[in-house]
Design a protein around this motif. Structure first.
Motif, PDB file in Angstrom:
ATOM      1  N   TYR A   5       1.034  -1.207  -0.036  1.00  0.00           N
ATOM      2  CA  TYR A   5       0.032  -0.060  -0.093  1.00  0.00           C
ATOM      3  C   TYR A   5       0.889   1.220  -0.014  1.00  0.00           C
ATOM      4  CZ  TYR A   5      -3.376   3.686   1.712  1.00  0.00           C
ATOM      5  OH  TYR A   5      -3.867   4.728   1.778  1.00  0.00           O
ATOM      6  N   VAL A  95      -5.696  -4.002  -2.424  1.00  0.00           N
ATOM      7  CA  VAL A  95      -4.753  -3.114  -1.870  1.00  0.00           C
ATOM      8  C   VAL A  95      -4.154  -1.841  -3.018  1.00  0.00           C
ATOM      9  CG1 VAL A  95      -2.587  -2.590  -0.516  1.00  0.00           C
ATOM     10  CG2 VAL A  95      -3.972  -4.559  -0.114  1.00  0.00           C
ATOM     11  N   LYS A  96      -4.170  -2.352  -3.820  1.00  0.00           N
ATOM     12  CA  LYS A  96      -3.517  -1.312  -4.929  1.00  0.00           C
ATOM     13  C   LYS A  96      -4.751  -0.444  -5.233  1.00  0.00           C
ATOM     14  CE  LYS A  96      -1.134  -2.533  -8.591  1.00  0.00           C
ATOM     15  NZ  LYS A  96       0.293  -1.959  -8.436  1.00  0.00           N
ATOM     16  N   ALA A  99      -4.839   2.065  -2.491  1.00  0.00           N
ATOM     17  CA  ALA A  99      -3.748   3.204  -2.568  1.00  0.00           C
ATOM     18  C   ALA A  99      -3.985   4.207  -3.733  1.00  0.00           C
ATOM     19  CB  ALA A  99      -2.374   2.312  -3.019  1.00  0.00           C
TER      20      ALA A  99
END
Length: 221
Positions: A5, A95-96, A99
């Motif tokens: 992250y 998670v990407k 972010a």
């Protein structure tokens, strides 16, 4: 996953000022509306929530094509696809997406109250529109991950990502605008469309990364 992250957050911040470009585009959309509808302040206040949502939606689509592009260029995307199980890859995509939302879309939510003042919106309407954007815009990132995964192998897939994603985010837009209007229009309810929008965000938070993981495996094959 915390390291991933933070890494993706730094990459998004360094990737040519994506957040600043999004905010400038958001501001441009808000600025041209009075020229199209006229200087009627009451009309601007009525359509303000819809314009904020449309501007934020279009600005959020700008950087979706870069979601996996940097990983593909340095080869790390192939490692993620080959080394991870399907569930693990889906969690990596999740998670990407978080972010990307934090770096590129959250600044739009922060800028929304100021732009709401430009539309002559009431404080309650500004607060409601900002809250709906905060809850609803993550769905754009999760849906956008699917389009970005499909177009990651294409040399110029930015437009394709927008074409694929835009029809899917229309329900989020509808419920977000309905909830914003419900906060300032007495007969219209706020909570039911807000809860529907929240449910859509949670639904796409599960489905989007799974579908994106499948698309990434398909593109790798």
């Amino acid at each position: 996953m915390l390291a991933l992250y933070i890494r993706d957050l730094r990459l998004n911040i360094r990737a040519g000022g994506g957040a600043l470009v999004g905010i400038l585009f958001f501001l441009a959309v808000i600025a041209v509306v009075p020229f199209g509808v006229g200087p009627d302040l009451n009309l601007l206040a009525r359509i303000g929530p819809a314009i904020l949502w449309i501007g934020a939606l279009l600005a959020a689509l700008l950087g979706l094509d870069r979601l996996f592009q940097a990983d593909r260029e340095d080869g790390s995307l192939d490692l993620l696809v080959m080394n991870g199980a399907r569930q693990m890859l889906a969690f990596t995509v999740f998670v990407k997406c978080l972010a990307h939302w934090t770096a590129s879309v959250l600044p739009l939510v922060v800028a929304a109250p100021l732009l709401g003042l430009f539309m002559n919106m009431e404080p309650v309407g500004i607060a409601a529109a900002t809250l709906t954007l905060l809850v609803g815009t993550p769905a754009i990132a999760f849906i956008g991950a699917v389009g970005a995964a499909v177009a990651v192998a294409l040399p110029r897939g930015g437009l394709l990502v927008s074409v694929l994603v835009l029809p899917l985010v229309i329900p989020v837009l509808i419920f977000g605008v309905s909830a914003s209007y419900g906060a300032i229009t007495e007969p219209d309810p706020f909570l039911p469309p807000f809860l529907m929008m929240t449910a859509l965000t949670l639904f796409f938070a599960v489905l989007g990364p799974l579908a994106a993981a499948l698309a990434l495996r398909w593109s790798a094959d």
